[in-house]
Write a protein that holds these residues in place. Structure first.
Motif, PDB file in Angstrom:
ATOM      1  N   GLN A  40       0.732  -1.301  -0.214  1.00 54.71           N
ATOM      2  CA  GLN A  40      -0.014  -0.433  -0.358  1.00 54.71           C
ATOM      3  C   GLN A  40       1.331   1.039   0.024  1.00 54.71           C
ATOM      4  OE1 GLN A  40      -3.978  -0.285   0.673  1.00 54.71           O
ATOM      5  NE2 GLN A  40      -3.143  -0.752  -1.013  1.00 54.71           N
ATOM      6  N   SER A  49      -5.393  -3.440  -0.322  1.00 54.81           N
ATOM      7  CA  SER A  49      -4.805  -4.370  -0.131  1.00 54.81           C
ATOM      8  C   SER A  49      -5.365  -5.712  -0.800  1.00 54.81           C
ATOM      9  CB  SER A  49      -4.245  -4.724   1.500  1.00 54.81           C
ATOM     10  OG  SER A  49      -3.512  -4.459   1.978  1.00 54.81           O
ATOM     11  N   ASP A  96      -9.301  -6.321   1.308  1.00 49.35           N
ATOM     12  CA  ASP A  96      -8.499  -7.491   1.767  1.00 49.35           C
ATOM     13  C   ASP A  96      -8.397  -9.028   1.107  1.00 49.35           C
ATOM     14  OD1 ASP A  96      -8.227  -4.840   3.069  1.00 49.35           O
ATOM     15  OD2 ASP A  96      -8.072  -5.514   4.930  1.00 49.35           O
ATOM     16  N   CYS A 143      -7.565  -8.529   6.777  1.00 50.82           N
ATOM     17  CA  CYS A 143      -6.287  -8.538   6.297  1.00 50.82           C
ATOM     18  C   CYS A 143      -6.481 -10.141   6.404  1.00 50.82           C
ATOM     19  CB  CYS A 143      -5.122  -7.887   6.347  1.00 50.82           C
ATOM     20  SG  CYS A 143      -4.690  -6.098   5.716  1.00 50.82           S
ATOM     21  N   TYR A 148       1.555  -4.866  12.262  1.00 49.89           N
ATOM     22  CA  TYR A 148      -0.025  -4.847  11.790  1.00 49.89           C
ATOM     23  C   TYR A 148      -0.081  -5.528  10.712  1.00 49.89           C
ATOM     24  CZ  TYR A 148      -4.916  -3.263  11.449  1.00 49.89           C
ATOM     25  OH  TYR A 148      -6.425  -3.485  11.411  1.00 49.89           O
ATOM     26  N   ALA A 149      -1.321  -6.045  10.210  1.00 50.16           N
ATOM     27  CA  ALA A 149      -1.805  -6.493   8.593  1.00 50.16           C
ATOM     28  C   ALA A 149      -0.639  -7.476   8.149  1.00 50.16           C
ATOM     29  CB  ALA A 149      -1.920  -5.122   7.478  1.00 50.16           C
TER      30      ALA A 149
HETATM   31  C1  FRU Z   1      -4.501  -2.316   7.370  1.00 48.32           C
HETATM   32  C2  FRU Z   1      -5.825  -1.975   5.402  1.00 48.32           C
HETATM   33  C3  FRU Z   1      -6.877  -2.321   5.058  1.00 48.32           C
HETATM   34  C4  FRU Z   1      -7.351  -1.267   3.574  1.00 48.32           C
HETATM   35  C5  FRU Z   1      -5.819  -0.812   4.074  1.00 48.32           C
HETATM   36  C6  FRU Z   1      -5.690   0.151   3.046  1.00 48.32           C
HETATM   37  O1  FRU Z   1      -3.974  -1.635   7.277  1.00 48.32           O
HETATM   38  O2  FRU Z   1      -6.642  -0.657   6.620  1.00 48.32           O
HETATM   39  O3  FRU Z   1      -7.497  -3.208   5.787  1.00 48.32           O
HETATM   40  O4  FRU Z   1      -7.135  -2.661   2.847  1.00 48.32           O
HETATM   41  O5  FRU Z   1      -5.084  -0.786   5.303  1.00 48.32           O
HETATM   42  O6  FRU Z   1      -4.941   1.127   2.953  1.00 48.32           O
END
Ligand code: FRU
Length: 477
Positions: free
Chosen positions: A54, A98, A159, A213, A274-275
């Motif tokens: 991202q 994402s 996601d 995610c 995160y993520a």
């Molecule tokens: C997670 C998130 C995802 C989204 C993206 C947007 O950090 O919020 O859910 O797709 O970042 O930038």
């Protein structure tokens, strides 16, 4: 290249040489300029590992999302490539959110979330749909538009993580359904037509309003559901960050329910992870990479023209108790210079400087807990960061203290059982990642030491501490 993509790539070219390098990672992946959040589309294609992310190329803040791109032969040395997606289609006009990547015959296919408002930006006008883009060379991508629309009555639906299993493609998507986090499953024969296949997981009372995610993969004899819940309350030492990332393990067969055997556990216990997303290497390892930052946390590097970085790639395994272990991939050893043994063994109410400047460094440090009675003992990086044992609470603590940036406080894990506490610590210019007892726990946080405040010091307070073994390596750029 479309006009939006050339503008985005032009912005990076214009800005990348003006980055202030003081906190720019030496061996982690970060944007050349501008903003980065989640890792996306982690994959192996045509002899390269690919990491998308991202990205907002026009400023070091979150903005309409693009997909940045880098590739690597070894997950360690990354080559930046042109941005592959810009928010320019009818279905992703407000952001390319994402998603994931799969190899489909001779193509690399990206499945990502198109983020769009129908009218004024507000939750009721928000729609998130799943889109496809494909490539033969792994560098430039053909947009194929929407492949899955928002379910009726749902707004947050994002996601997608796609994989192949049996004779089909599967996809998990995170959803917010009546303010309850959920992971939905879909299946397809061709990546283009998707059919709903039920719910893999849903939040109960205190598990959050949205699960971002999701990822759903086999590991040993278990199935792992990894996801990033929003809206879990902090409880004691747990869930201290704004949002969590964690996993459940259980059993799943195609067509069946996911039977959870091990309830939610956090993936990492530091301030900034995160993520995370996983992928499989050609030799069958399951690797996870996360975003080494946290939403709404101060990011002092924004003043330097960039923001956000990815964690080290970590190999997953399962402990005998069915818990996930994360260890840095073995390829990272290729960065090591000559070993630098630290000839310190016993510390008694002392502080001993062992390195004068740690910018890109790996440390292996073992404490003999059976011979360490000090109230507090550990390793300090400059004035602002430490990884230490707190004997009173019987916890291993990662603490940072940068009041000038509003980044103070600690995270911690219980001291693992056994006499030897073994720590593998990766320091980069603005990060520290600590792997405890061969991956039983990890703690990852951003740190912001001044250039002249990077010495490493071993210390003990109020009593004695015994170092069992200690050495460091400078890591190559
Ligand atoms: C997670 C998130 C995802 C989204 C993206 C947007 O950090 O919020 O859910 O797709 O970042 O930038």
């Amino acid at each position: 290249m479309t006009p939006a993509l050339s503008q985005a790539n032009g912005a990076i070219l214009a800005k990348k040489d003006d980055i202030n390098p003081r906190w720019y990672p030496s061996y982690h992946l970060a944007p050349q300029a501008g903003w980065m959040n989640d890792p996306n589309g982690l994959s192996w294609f045509d002899g390269y590992y690919h990491a998308f992310y991202q990205h907002y190329p026009h400023a070091p803040v979150w903005g309409p999302m693009h997909w940045g791109h880098a590739r690597s032969r070894d997950m360690v040395n990354w080559e930046h490539l042109p941005i592959v997606l810009a928010p320019e289609g009818a279905e992703d006009k407000d952001g390319c959110y994402s998603g994931s990547a799969v190899v489909d015959g001779d193509q690399l296919a990206l499945i990502y979330t198109g983020h769009k408002f129908h009218g004024q930006p507000c939750d009721d006008n928000l729609f998130q749909v799943q889109c496809l883009a494909t490539s033969r060379d792994g560098v430039s991508f053909q947009r194929e538009g929407m492949v899955l629309d928002t379910p009726l009555g749902v707004h947050h639906f994002r996601d997608p993580k796609v994989w192949r299993e049996g004779e089909q493609w599967f996809m998990v998507v995170g959803a917010r359904v009546d303010d309850i986090g959920e992971v939905q499953l879909y299946r397809s024969d061709d990546l283009r037509q998707w059919e709903y296949a039920g719910v893999i997981g849903r939040a109960d009372a205190d598990m959050g309003y949205m699960w971002e995610c999701p990822d759903f993969f086999p590991l040993g004899d278990q199935r792992v559901l990894m996801f990033s819940p929003q809206g879990m309350a902090a409880k004691g030492y747990a869930n201290r960050n704004l949002f969590q990332s964690g996993y459940m393990t259980g059993q799943w067969q195609i067509g069946g329910e996911f039977n959870v055997e091990q309830p939610f556990q956090e993936m990492d216990h530091g301030h900034d992870f995160y993520a995370p997303q996983s992928f499989e290497t050609p030799d069958g390892r399951r690797i996870v990479i996360g975003w080494l930052a946290m939403w709404e946390s101060p990011m002092p590097e924004q003043a330097d023209g960039w923001a956000g970085m990815l964690s080290l790639p970590r190999e997953l395994s399962l402990s005998a108790q069915g818990k996930l272990r994360m260890n840095p991939v073995k390829e990272l050893e290729s960065l090591r210079g000559e070993p630098r043994p630290w000839s310190v063994s016993e510390l008694k109410d002392q502080a001993v400087t062992v390195e004068t400047h740690a910018e890109a460094m790996e440390v292996c440090l073992e404490w003999d807990l059976s011979q360490s009675r000090a109230e507090t003992f550990g390793l300090r990086l400059g004035k602002g960061a430490s990884i230490h044992v707190d004997s009173q609470s019987q916890r291993l603590v990662l603490e940072r203290d940068y009041p000038e940036f509003g980044l103070c406080g600690y995270r911690s894990v219980p001291l693992p059982a056994g006499d030897i506490l073994s720590l593998r610590i990766f320091i980069d210019r603005s990060s520290i990642e600590v792997f405890v007892n061969a991956g039983e726990y990890s703690l990852s946080s951003r740190i912001y030491p001044a250039m002249d405040d990077r010495q490493l010091t071993l210390f003990s307070q109020h009593g004695q501490a015994l170092v069992h073994q200690a050495q460091a390596w400078v890591l190559a750029d």
